[in-house]
Enzyme design. Structure first.
Site, PDB file in Angstrom:
ATOM      1  N   PRO A   1       0.764  -1.234   0.000  1.00  0.00           N
ATOM      2  CG  PRO A   1      -0.038  -1.056   2.173  1.00  0.00           C
ATOM      3  CD  PRO A   1       1.084  -1.602   1.380  1.00  0.00           C
ATOM      4  CD  GLU A   2       4.863   3.029  -2.684  1.00  0.00           C
ATOM      5  OE1 GLU A   2       4.949   4.128  -3.252  1.00  0.00           O
ATOM      6  OE2 GLU A   2       5.693   2.119  -2.828  1.00  0.00           O
TER       7      GLU A   2
END
Length: 276
Positions: A2-3
């Site tokens: 997750p970015e």
DNA sequence: ATTGAGACCTGTCGGC
DNA sequence: TGCCGACAGGTCTCAA
């Protein structure tokens, strides 16, 4: 995984289900999550309606009818599943939100670096700022000037500075390398150097700010339009050929501040100005 | 005041 | 096959 783009993809997936939904019950299946306290967290969320699902940097924010906002961070390994009401729990399912619609939203996080917390809606932005969250890269307010202001007085290399959420919110280890390749800037360039004009027509800070928004927007698009897996320009491509037209370089992997950086030593040669 | 190193966790993958 | 170390898309905190 997750970015910013991955978190945005999660938001777009969950929003249609969560917005307007009534939370029937919250099941905390693990007592020692980092900031999620049993008996407080679950009871304050149960019985509320989700008004809106927002995102700020890598945080997902669910505004509740109670006046609280549910703050969620996926850490390194967090994810959500949408399940029918009575499902079989899987390993590392830590929080289950049962909705009156008959569906359940399940938070799964093997490494438990994630965060799930509750804070008054009116205090959210202030609180995140105080926690060191900088400008939102996909907002109109983000540009070369904002980036340069953040990089102005740090001696860290630009790649390391881009990972600092206070300088830009939402960039992580993948998109830091990706943006620098698109902008043709060396990851080793001192961050302060981009605050000043270089030889190209546009100052480096503006080029990099543009590359950041382009890379993030494109990733959100790819993750959202069911294109499946995206191809990275440099990330995790050590030893492979540079994809830039006409560039004969090979992607290199180096370590900066303890984390992998990927770049092309041929087309990302931009060095600090001698004058600096 | 900054900055790097280590800590926090579990899972996976490549090499011997 | 089995074991072992390196590494993983992120923050935190602590000490120099």
């Amino acid at each position: 995984m997750p970015e910013l783009p991955e978190v945005e993809a999660v938001r777009l997936e969950l929003a249609p289900i969560l917005e307007g939904a009534h939370v029937d019950q919250v099941l905390l299946r693990r007592a020692n999550l980092r900031r999620t306290f049993p008996g407080q967290f679950d009871s304050r969320v149960a019985g509320t309606t989700v008004l809106r699902l927002r995102r700020r940097g890598k945080y997902l924010l669910a505004d509740l009818s109670s006046g609280d906002t549910l703050i969620m961070h996926l850490g390194m390994s967090g994810s959500f599943r949408i399940e029918p009401a009575h499902h079989h729990p899987e390993p590392h399912d830590h929080v289950v939100f049962d909705l009156t619609s008959g569906r359940a939203i399940v938070f799964n996080d093997p490494r438990r670096f994630g965060v799930m917390d509750l804070i008054a809606t009116r205090d959210v932005e202030r609180s995140l700022r105080r926690g060191g969250l900088g400008p939102e890269p996909l907002s109109p307010a983000f540009d070369g000037a904002a980036l340069a202001a953040g990089c102005g007085r740090t001696r860290r290399p630009i790649k390391v500075a881009l990972l600092d959420q206070a300088i830009v919110a939402g960039i992580g280890n993948i998109y830091a390398s990706e943006a620098l390749h698109l902008a043709r800037l060396s990851p080793r360039l001192p961050a302060a150097a981009i605050a000043f004009a270089d030889r190209s027509p546009r100052p480096a800070a503006h080029r990099l700010a543009g590359a950041i928004t382009a890379v993030l927007r494109r990733a959100v698009d790819q993750l959202t339009t069911a294109e499946g897996s995206q191809r990275f320009r440099v990330y995790d491509r050590g030893g492979a050929a540079c994809l830039r037209r006409g560039c004969a370089g090979r992607i290199r992997r180096i370590t900066q501040a303890g984390r992998s950086t990927y770049y092309c030593p041929v087309c990302q040669r931009r060095r600090p100005l001698a004058a600096l």
